[in-house]
Design a protein around this motif. Structure first.
Motif, PDB file in Angstrom:
ATOM      1  N   ARG A  32      -8.022 -34.063  10.961  1.00 34.63           N
ATOM      2  CA  ARG A  32      -8.251 -32.584  11.204  1.00 34.63           C
ATOM      3  C   ARG A  32      -9.776 -32.656  11.176  1.00 34.63           C
ATOM      4  NH1 ARG A  32      -9.185 -27.860   8.622  1.00 34.63           N
ATOM      5  NH2 ARG A  32      -7.508 -26.120   8.991  1.00 34.63           N
ATOM      6  N   THR A  36     -12.179 -30.720  13.410  1.00 33.93           N
ATOM      7  CA  THR A  36     -13.349 -29.524  13.244  1.00 33.93           C
ATOM      8  C   THR A  36     -14.590 -29.865  13.223  1.00 33.93           C
ATOM      9  OG1 THR A  36     -13.118 -30.191  10.733  1.00 33.93           O
ATOM     10  CG2 THR A  36     -11.594 -28.536  11.345  1.00 33.93           C
ATOM     11  N   VAL A  39     -15.529 -28.916  16.584  1.00 38.16           N
ATOM     12  CA  VAL A  39     -15.775 -27.346  16.765  1.00 38.16           C
ATOM     13  C   VAL A  39     -16.770 -27.066  16.163  1.00 38.16           C
ATOM     14  CG1 VAL A  39     -14.604 -24.990  15.676  1.00 38.16           C
ATOM     15  CG2 VAL A  39     -13.260 -27.074  16.329  1.00 38.16           C
ATOM     16  N   LYS A  43     -19.546 -24.917  18.338  1.00 32.47           N
ATOM     17  CA  LYS A  43     -20.132 -23.628  17.747  1.00 32.47           C
ATOM     18  C   LYS A  43     -21.836 -23.793  17.535  1.00 32.47           C
ATOM     19  CE  LYS A  43     -16.460 -22.154  14.898  1.00 32.47           C
ATOM     20  NZ  LYS A  43     -16.009 -21.828  13.342  1.00 32.47           N
ATOM     21  N   PRO A  50     -20.833 -20.403  11.827  1.00 33.60           N
ATOM     22  CA  PRO A  50     -20.000 -21.555  11.237  1.00 33.60           C
ATOM     23  C   PRO A  50     -18.421 -21.017  10.894  1.00 33.60           C
ATOM     24  CG  PRO A  50     -22.150 -21.596  10.545  1.00 33.60           C
ATOM     25  CD  PRO A  50     -22.019 -20.404  11.027  1.00 33.60           C
ATOM     26  N   SER A  51     -18.502 -19.876  10.315  1.00 33.08           N
ATOM     27  CA  SER A  51     -17.104 -19.507   9.596  1.00 33.08           C
ATOM     28  C   SER A  51     -16.618 -18.513  10.569  1.00 33.08           C
ATOM     29  CB  SER A  51     -17.081 -18.956   8.308  1.00 33.08           C
ATOM     30  OG  SER A  51     -17.496 -17.798   8.204  1.00 33.08           O
ATOM     31  N   ASP A  52     -15.191 -18.229  10.513  1.00 31.28           N
ATOM     32  CA  ASP A  52     -14.361 -17.263  11.405  1.00 31.28           C
ATOM     33  C   ASP A  52     -13.409 -16.672  10.256  1.00 31.28           C
ATOM     34  OD1 ASP A  52     -12.749 -15.621  12.900  1.00 31.28           O
ATOM     35  OD2 ASP A  52     -13.075 -17.133  14.692  1.00 31.28           O
ATOM     36  N   ARG A  55      -9.993 -15.610  11.637  1.00 27.09           N
ATOM     37  CA  ARG A  55      -8.979 -16.714  11.770  1.00 27.09           C
ATOM     38  C   ARG A  55      -8.577 -17.178  10.853  1.00 27.09           C
ATOM     39  NH1 ARG A  55      -5.845 -20.595  14.099  1.00 27.09           N
ATOM     40  NH2 ARG A  55      -6.514 -22.819  13.896  1.00 27.09           N
ATOM     41  N   GLU A  56      -9.085 -17.563   9.626  1.00 27.05           N
ATOM     42  CA  GLU A  56      -8.754 -17.848   8.394  1.00 27.05           C
ATOM     43  C   GLU A  56      -7.800 -17.140   7.639  1.00 27.05           C
ATOM     44  OE1 GLU A  56     -12.280 -18.921   5.596  1.00 27.05           O
ATOM     45  OE2 GLU A  56     -13.325 -19.623   7.308  1.00 27.05           O
ATOM     46  N   GLN A  59      -4.559 -17.957   9.238  1.00 26.62           N
ATOM     47  CA  GLN A  59      -4.220 -19.280   9.080  1.00 26.62           C
ATOM     48  C   GLN A  59      -3.368 -19.080   7.376  1.00 26.62           C
ATOM     49  OE1 GLN A  59      -8.186 -20.869  10.163  1.00 26.62           O
ATOM     50  NE2 GLN A  59      -6.985 -22.747  10.493  1.00 26.62           N
ATOM     51  N   VAL A  85     -11.406 -25.978   3.877  1.00 22.50           N
ATOM     52  CA  VAL A  85     -12.223 -24.904   4.825  1.00 22.50           C
ATOM     53  C   VAL A  85     -13.536 -24.867   4.273  1.00 22.50           C
ATOM     54  CG1 VAL A  85     -12.843 -22.883   5.842  1.00 22.50           C
ATOM     55  CG2 VAL A  85     -10.502 -23.557   5.744  1.00 22.50           C
ATOM     56  N   VAL A  88     -15.420 -27.951   5.632  1.00 23.71           N
ATOM     57  CA  VAL A  88     -15.554 -27.714   7.109  1.00 23.71           C
ATOM     58  C   VAL A  88     -16.880 -26.901   7.447  1.00 23.71           C
ATOM     59  CG1 VAL A  88     -14.533 -26.712   9.154  1.00 23.71           C
ATOM     60  CG2 VAL A  88     -13.194 -28.164   7.802  1.00 23.71           C
ATOM     61  N   ILE A  89     -17.070 -25.795   6.761  1.00 26.03           N
ATOM     62  CA  ILE A  89     -18.048 -24.871   6.819  1.00 26.03           C
ATOM     63  C   ILE A  89     -19.309 -25.614   6.538  1.00 26.03           C
ATOM     64  CG2 ILE A  89     -19.194 -22.764   6.121  1.00 26.03           C
ATOM     65  CD1 ILE A  89     -16.471 -22.555   7.900  1.00 26.03           C
ATOM     66  N   HIS A  92     -19.934 -27.733   9.596  1.00 30.67           N
ATOM     67  CA  HIS A  92     -20.546 -26.645  10.506  1.00 30.67           C
ATOM     68  C   HIS A  92     -22.014 -26.124  10.451  1.00 30.67           C
ATOM     69  CE1 HIS A  92     -16.436 -25.340  12.150  1.00 30.67           C
ATOM     70  NE2 HIS A  92     -16.399 -26.473  11.924  1.00 30.67           N
TER      71      HIS A  92
HETATM   72  C1  LIG Z   1     -12.618 -25.037  12.596  1.00 28.64           C
HETATM   73  C2  LIG Z   1     -13.041 -23.834  12.829  1.00 28.64           C
HETATM   74  O1  LIG Z   1     -14.028 -23.274  11.849  1.00 28.64           O
HETATM   75  C3  LIG Z   1     -13.761 -22.614  10.692  1.00 28.64           C
HETATM   76  C4  LIG Z   1     -12.746 -23.771   9.874  1.00 28.64           C
HETATM   77  C5  LIG Z   1     -11.480 -23.352   9.834  1.00 28.64           C
HETATM   78  C6  LIG Z   1     -10.472 -24.509   9.618  1.00 28.64           C
HETATM   79  O2  LIG Z   1     -10.708 -25.474   8.892  1.00 28.64           O
HETATM   80  O3  LIG Z   1      -9.379 -24.458  10.111  1.00 28.64           O
HETATM   81  C7  LIG Z   1     -11.215 -22.096  10.390  1.00 28.64           C
HETATM   82  C8  LIG Z   1     -11.875 -21.032  10.652  1.00 28.64           C
HETATM   83  C9  LIG Z   1     -13.324 -21.299  10.510  1.00 28.64           C
HETATM   84  O4  LIG Z   1     -13.987 -20.557   9.486  1.00 28.64           O
HETATM   85  C10 LIG Z   1     -12.582 -22.701  13.620  1.00 28.64           C
HETATM   86  O5  LIG Z   1     -13.282 -21.535  13.998  1.00 28.64           O
HETATM   87  O6  LIG Z   1     -11.555 -23.025  14.263  1.00 28.64           O
END
Ligand SMILES: C=C(O[C@@H]1C=C(C(=O)O)C=C[C@H]1O)C(=O)O
Length: 100
Positions: A32, A36, A39, A43, A50-52, A55-56, A59, A85, A88-89, A92
């Protein structure tokens, strides 16, 4: 009969299963983060944030539904997702600052 069960052997078998699951989780998390991180680079290269949050939100709703189906506490599923996440951020943001 439960008296005939060797509790030490049963514990050993269950711990073997737990160790296999922990190993699978580590490999899945590594995959994973491999995705990411790509990604994050994409970006950073294209000036995307960095964050969306939208989308979160999707999810989280999906994972909560899946957790309920699997008899897993949806609150725990959401906490786990937010914990991952956040990391992940952090990656990013590092990529956006040219630290990758
Ligand atoms: C991976 C991403 O970046 C960020 C991390 C995410 C994740 O770990 O699932 C989802 C949304 C974003 O805040 C994405 O935009 O898809």
């Amino acid at each position: 009969m439960s008296d005939s069960i060797d509790p030490v052997a049963a514990l050993g078998r269950l711990r073997g299963t737990i160790d296999n699951i922990d190993a699978a989780l580590i490999f899945m998390l590594a995959e994973r983060f491999r995705a990411t991180k790509q990604v994050g680079v994409l970006k950073a290269e294209h000036g995307m944030p960095p964050s969306d949050p939208a989308r979160e939100e999707h999810q989280i709703a999906r994972l909560r539904r899946l957790a309920e189906e699997a008899d897993l506490d949806p609150e725990f599923a959401e906490k786990w997702f937010n914990f991952v996440v956040a990391e992940v951020i952090r990656h990013h943001e590092a990529a956006a600052n040219g630290e990758h």
